[in-house]
Motif scaffolding. Structure first.
Motif, PDB file in Angstrom:
ATOM      1  N   THR A  38       0.832  -1.353   0.176  1.00 54.21           N
ATOM      2  CA  THR A  38       0.354   0.090   0.059  1.00 54.21           C
ATOM      3  C   THR A  38       0.706   1.063   0.071  1.00 54.21           C
ATOM      4  O   THR A  38       1.642   1.316   0.797  1.00 54.21           O
ATOM      5  CB  THR A  38      -1.468   0.236   1.109  1.00 54.21           C
ATOM      6  N   SER A  39       0.417   2.530  -0.710  1.00 56.87           N
ATOM      7  CA  SER A  39       1.251   3.238  -1.138  1.00 56.87           C
ATOM      8  C   SER A  39       0.186   4.557  -0.330  1.00 56.87           C
ATOM      9  O   SER A  39       0.109   5.798  -0.408  1.00 56.87           O
ATOM     10  CB  SER A  39       1.093   4.087  -2.510  1.00 56.87           C
ATOM     11  N   SER A  49      -4.107   1.125  -3.731  1.00 55.17           N
ATOM     12  CA  SER A  49      -4.243  -0.011  -2.922  1.00 55.17           C
ATOM     13  C   SER A  49      -4.547   0.664  -1.728  1.00 55.17           C
ATOM     14  O   SER A  49      -5.622  -0.162  -1.042  1.00 55.17           O
ATOM     15  CB  SER A  49      -2.138   0.880  -2.355  1.00 55.17           C
ATOM     16  N   SER A  50      -6.022   1.621  -1.335  1.00 56.75           N
ATOM     17  CA  SER A  50      -6.767   1.778  -0.308  1.00 56.75           C
ATOM     18  C   SER A  50      -8.037   1.474  -0.441  1.00 56.75           C
ATOM     19  O   SER A  50      -8.294   0.549   0.604  1.00 56.75           O
ATOM     20  CB  SER A  50      -6.637   3.463   0.301  1.00 56.75           C
ATOM     21  N   LEU A 105       1.061  -3.475   4.149  1.00 57.35           N
ATOM     22  CA  LEU A 105       2.906  -2.997   3.362  1.00 57.35           C
ATOM     23  C   LEU A 105       3.603  -1.939   2.900  1.00 57.35           C
ATOM     24  O   LEU A 105       3.125  -1.890   1.496  1.00 57.35           O
ATOM     25  CB  LEU A 105       3.859  -3.781   3.239  1.00 57.35           C
ATOM     26  N   TYR A 106       3.987  -0.749   2.924  1.00 51.94           N
ATOM     27  CA  TYR A 106       4.667   0.164   3.055  1.00 51.94           C
ATOM     28  C   TYR A 106       6.033   0.193   2.572  1.00 51.94           C
ATOM     29  O   TYR A 106       6.801   0.080   3.699  1.00 51.94           O
ATOM     30  CB  TYR A 106       4.446   1.418   3.709  1.00 51.94           C
ATOM     31  N   PHE A 127       2.621  10.306   5.564  1.00 50.13           N
ATOM     32  CA  PHE A 127       1.697  11.247   6.516  1.00 50.13           C
ATOM     33  C   PHE A 127       0.275  10.806   5.965  1.00 50.13           C
ATOM     34  O   PHE A 127      -0.801  10.919   6.606  1.00 50.13           O
ATOM     35  CB  PHE A 127       1.216  11.819   6.234  1.00 50.13           C
ATOM     36  N   TRP A 128      -0.257  10.947   4.276  1.00 55.25           N
ATOM     37  CA  TRP A 128      -2.286  10.459   4.023  1.00 55.25           C
ATOM     38  C   TRP A 128      -2.325   9.111   4.505  1.00 55.25           C
ATOM     39  O   TRP A 128      -2.916   8.836   5.308  1.00 55.25           O
ATOM     40  CB  TRP A 128      -1.892  10.988   2.961  1.00 55.25           C
ATOM     41  N   LEU A 129      -1.218   8.062   4.181  1.00 58.74           N
ATOM     42  CA  LEU A 129      -1.135   6.594   4.158  1.00 58.74           C
ATOM     43  C   LEU A 129      -1.895   6.431   5.998  1.00 58.74           C
ATOM     44  O   LEU A 129      -2.461   5.368   6.489  1.00 58.74           O
ATOM     45  CB  LEU A 129      -0.001   6.183   4.181  1.00 58.74           C
TER      46      LEU A 129
END
Length: 215
Positions: A4-5, A10-11, A27-28, A41-43
């Motif tokens: 996920t970015s 990905s969301s 997983l980032y 930050f947004w994730l």
């Protein structure tokens, strides 16, 4: 686990995976590209809005690509692909290979058998094809001695389709920009314009804050 970015694909994929698996780890993987601080930050902000006992804590891993990319626009911020750019201009060489290699080792060490990635229909790059994911799965499973399967459930969907599928996901907390202005979308880069067009085609209100509005 879901790569996920914090972007739309990905969301929505993460939300979808929570309906299909008993446990899902977001997983980032940091490549140290210029937008990743804002992306992360947004994730983290978006993940706070997920309510599921199946959701594991975010795992952040490091895979620095700066030594390979040098003067690439993803590092320098110079000549960032805009709305008129071709898909080839947005390509980051070998990024999926690096992401999936790191993710595969993580999966094997944590008894995770599936890695999902939010690749869409029409993606023209060799490291985003069904053949690539199949061969890569075979290779890492052989090398690690454990079964690890790479899956791309949205491979037959367009970005518009995923926006529509994301009903219930707070898409205004997703982040897609490759040239952020502070903590906001620039509104002009290739990815921002792609995002705007997807909302427009889906007939949904785009609540994203852009520095420059319009398509």
């Amino acid at each position: 686990c879901v790569l996920t970015s914090g972007g739309i694909e990905s969301s929505v994929l993460l939300q979808d995976a929570l309906t299909r698996y008993q446990s899902v780890t977001p997983l980032y993987i940091q490549n140290h590209l210029r937008w990743e601080e804002v992306e992360l930050f947004w994730l983290k902000k978006a993940l706070r809005n997920h309510r599921s006992s199946r959701l594991e804590p975010l795992k952040v891993l490091d895979s620095n690509m700066r030594d390979l990319f040098g003067g690439h626009w993803s590092i320098t911020g110079m000549k960032v692909p805009d709305a008129k750019s071709k898909d080839e201009d947005v390509y980051i060489p070998g990024r999926n290979i690096a992401l999936l290699a790191k993710a595969s080792v993580f999966a094997a060490l944590n008894d995770i058998f599936f890695i999902e990635i939010g690749v869409l229909k029409g993606n023209p790059f060799n490291d985003s094809t069904s053949k690539f994911f199949t061969k890569f799965s075979e290779l890492v499973s052989l090398g690690l001695g454990k079964s690890v399967e790479i899956k791309a459930p949205f491979q037959k969907l367009s970005k518009e389709d995923v926006v529509l599928k994301g009903n219930g996901v707070q898409l205004e907390f997703t982040f897609s920009c490759i040239n952020p202005k502070g903590y906001e979308h620039c509104g002009e880069c290739n990815k921002c314009v792609e995002r705007k067009k997807a909302f427009f085609a889906a007939g949904l209100t785009d609540r994203t804050k852009y520095k420059k509005a319009g398509i």
